[in-house]
Design an enzyme around this catalytic site. Structure first.
Site, PDB file in Angstrom:
ATOM      1  N   HIS A 109      -3.495   3.049  -4.894  1.00 48.68           N
ATOM      2  CA  HIS A 109      -2.392   2.072  -3.508  1.00 48.68           C
ATOM      3  C   HIS A 109      -0.564   2.487  -3.687  1.00 48.68           C
ATOM      4  O   HIS A 109      -0.225   1.163  -3.587  1.00 48.68           O
ATOM      5  CB  HIS A 109      -3.083   1.145  -2.929  1.00 48.68           C
ATOM      6  CG  HIS A 109      -3.817   1.881  -2.588  1.00 48.68           C
ATOM      7  ND1 HIS A 109      -4.356   1.865  -1.360  1.00 48.68           N
ATOM      8  CD2 HIS A 109      -5.851   1.766  -2.761  1.00 48.68           C
ATOM      9  CE1 HIS A 109      -5.698   2.679  -1.070  1.00 48.68           C
ATOM     10  NE2 HIS A 109      -6.486   1.822  -1.649  1.00 48.68           N
ATOM     11  N   GLU A 139      -9.738   2.759  -5.352  1.00 50.59           N
ATOM     12  CA  GLU A 139      -9.199   4.058  -4.691  1.00 50.59           C
ATOM     13  C   GLU A 139      -8.152   4.179  -5.895  1.00 50.59           C
ATOM     14  O   GLU A 139      -7.547   5.018  -5.655  1.00 50.59           O
ATOM     15  CB  GLU A 139      -8.800   3.973  -3.559  1.00 50.59           C
ATOM     16  CG  GLU A 139     -10.001   3.686  -2.495  1.00 50.59           C
ATOM     17  CD  GLU A 139      -9.968   3.983  -1.152  1.00 50.59           C
ATOM     18  OE1 GLU A 139     -10.465   4.232  -0.392  1.00 50.59           O
ATOM     19  OE2 GLU A 139      -9.070   3.065  -1.042  1.00 50.59           O
ATOM     20  N   ASP A 165       0.647  -1.424   0.444  1.00 49.31           N
ATOM     21  CA  ASP A 165      -0.177   0.141   0.382  1.00 49.31           C
ATOM     22  C   ASP A 165       1.057   1.251  -0.059  1.00 49.31           C
ATOM     23  O   ASP A 165       1.783   1.230   0.240  1.00 49.31           O
ATOM     24  CB  ASP A 165      -1.004   0.202   1.330  1.00 49.31           C
ATOM     25  CG  ASP A 165      -2.463   0.850   0.924  1.00 49.31           C
ATOM     26  OD1 ASP A 165      -1.684   1.431   0.456  1.00 49.31           O
ATOM     27  OD2 ASP A 165      -3.335  -0.402   0.970  1.00 49.31           O
TER      28      ASP A 165
HETATM   29  C1  ACM Z   1     -10.897  -0.428   0.793  1.00 51.16           C
HETATM   30  O1  ACM Z   1     -11.111  -0.533   1.640  1.00 51.16           O
HETATM   31  N1  ACM Z   1     -10.544   0.153   0.346  1.00 51.16           N
HETATM   32  C2  ACM Z   1     -10.974  -2.388  -0.095  1.00 51.16           C
END
Ligand code: ACM
Length: 537
Positions: free
Chosen positions: A245, A309, A169
């Site tokens: 991410h 995201e 991440d």
């Molecule tokens: C997430 O909680 N962005 C998968």
């Protein structure tokens, strides 16, 4: 007749068959059919008895039998004063049965000489769902590998069968990749960590702890974890979250980014960062190289590609990305994100693996054969299931174990996301949304609890946030969740077992109606999903 044993999850069928018990002692022999030797090792460990191999039909033995007609995770346990017999189709069912036997032993009476008397029961059991999972985010906080082994043991105790490792991440890259050493030399370390809850990026008022944080797992450590998990019937699903991410990777290799500003360091705050991968062929090759090493370490069928995201600002502003979109004939940045994922999904499929990703992937068309993890709500999952995709439910409202477990104004708890999700809420959850037609419902593989660790800096705190909610989810996924007060009673005993295993669980909601719950109104503990529990004990 003795009371039913307090097992969690509750087996599908369990009867106490007599007042006596089976006496398990350090000399109790184990009779095995060929192919079940690895289960013998697990039983010795879980039951904490030597279980010498029986050479003949010995009275009082523990016998493991094979019955190929049973489903892979189904099993039967018959305990009589003459011995105990476990029947399953193969090692898969026997591994699960070993966990039930271990819980049965906790119900027994120790004889003071290292033996224990186990109650006479007949259990016939099988799970409702094939994906009974737990996600641990090792990127936001790094935890020692020993803790992941403990988490596997705790998941197996609850008859779960998937550990989803969120390995990468913005705040850290946690898996050794030999071809790209800077991923862990640089990407595994951040200079410091935000104090407190989420703040927007670059918030001038943000407060930091001033302490470097990081770490990573070697491939050897991860292989050993996978083997440990397999010995308990648990598959490890690795996640490499792409193309968003990815700031830790871009900090290590700036050429992966969009080069719009000087490369930023590994992220020290939470939330969504704007820095995402570029879409050059060389970047796709980087992703394929990483996945190649991931496939070497994780032999399970599923590999998680993330896809959640992905802010598109950089792609909109990058002349190079816009040119690439035109070359590829793609109409939008979302279509480009879908294209990016499709390249990697096809890479996995060609190697016999199954891609899985977060529900944003649905927006531009989920690549064929990709399983969806539905986190923003249950609707994405329902839609994907109607389209014929397999689905794992992880709706954040009900299965993110990141929020308080009780009202923080009434029960003191460590800092958490500022909402409340009680064990009773989780117990009321059902993975198949109501009204889903049977052909779509068949695509709901199961669900998983998610431990995102922004606000969980220690292993102790992870355990505190996981339990007892995970016990409730395990019973939901096993398919035997029913009356909450009955579960809560069993759970109180089960929590003593967890305490003996050196786990400190969070608070349980009370089971008595609240003052606000007037006469004739149902106790909210048995109420609908997502309801706040306002009972007093
Ligand atoms: C997430 O909680 N962005 C998968």
């Amino acid at each position: 007749m003795p009371a039913l044993p307090h097992l969690v999850p509750r087996p599908a069928s369990m009867t106490v068959t007599g007042p006596g018990g089976w006496h398990l002692t350090p000399t109790t022999p184990l009779r095995l059919e060929p192919g079940l030797e690895p289960v013998a090792e697990l039983l010795r460990e879980l039951l904490d008895q030597p279980l010498p191999r029986a050479t003949a039909d010995t009275p009082g033995a523990l016998t493991l039998r094979t019955e190929p007609a049973l489903a892979p995770e189904a099993y039967r346990i018959e305990v009589t004063p003459a011995g105990a017999t476990v029947t399953a189709a193969g090692p898969g069912g026997h591994r699960i049965a070993a966990q039930t036997l271990r819980q049965l032993l906790d119900e027994g009476r120790p004889d003071g000489r290292g033996g224990v008397s186990v109650p006479c029961v007949d259990i016939a059991d099988a799970p409702r769902f094939g994906w009974r999972g737990l996600l641990i985010d090792v990127a936001r906080h790094f935890f020692p590998i020993e803790f992941l082994h403990k988490l596997v043991d705790l998941a197996a105790l609850h008859r779960l069968n998937v550990l989803h490792l969120h390995l990468t991440d913005d705040q850290g890259w946690r898996m050794e990749i030999e071809k790209y050493p800077r991923l862990t030399e640089v990407g595994a370390w951040r200079a410091e960590t935000l104090v407190g809850r989420y703040t927007f990026q670059d918030d001038p008022d943000a407060v930091f702890d001033g302490t470097p944080h990081g770490g990573y797992y070697t491939k050897a450590e991860l292989r050993a974890l996978v083997a440990h998990a397999a010995s308990r019937g648990i598959t490890v699903v690795p996640e490499i979250d792409l193309p968003g991410h990815m700031r830790a990777a871009i900090a290590a290799y700036p050429e992966l980014g969009n080069d719009l500003e000087p490369a930023r360091p590994v992220c020290t705050t939470w939330g969504i960062t704007e820095q995402i991968l570029n879409v050059e062929e060389s970047t796709l090759q980087f992703c394929r190289d990483v996945l190649t090493e991931v496939l070497e370490v994780f032999p399970g069928p599923y590999v998680h590609l993330g896809g959640d995201e992905v802010p598109k600002r950089e792609w909109r502003q990058s002349p190079r990305v816009q040119q690439r979109m035109r070359e590829l004939g793609l109409p939008s940045e979302s279509a480009l994100a879908a294209w990016f994922t499709r390249q990697l999904a096809e890479f996995l499929t060609a190697r016999g693996r199954r891609p899985i990703g977060w529900d944003e992937l649905l927006e531009d068309g989920l690549p064929a054969g990709t399983t969806l993890m539905s986190w923003r709500d249950e609707e994405g999952g329902a839609q994907a299931a109607r389209l014929g995709h397999d689905v794992v439910m992880t709706p954040h409202q009900l299965l993110y174990f990141t929020v308080y477990q009780a009202d923080p104004d009434r029960v003191e708890q460590p800092l958490a996301v500022a909402e409340v999700l009680t064990t009773a809420d989780v117990y009321a959850y059902r993975p198949v949304p109501p009204g889903l037609p049977p052909n779509a419902a068949a695509h709901i593989l199961g669900a998983q609890g998610c431990l995102w660790t922004e606000l969980m800096p220690t292993a102790r705190q992870v355990e505190y946030m996981a339990f007892p909610r995970l016990c409730a989810l395990a019973e939901v996924l096993w398919g035997t969740a029913g009356d909450y007060p009955e579960f809560a009673f069993r759970l109180t005993k089960h929590l003593r077992r967890l305490t003996r295993l050196n786990v400190t669980p969070g608070p349980l909601p009370p089971t008595r109606p609240a003052v606000a719950t007037g006469p004739g109104r149902p106790c909210p503990c048995q109420g609908s999903v997502g309801q706040q529990i306002s009972c007093v004990g």
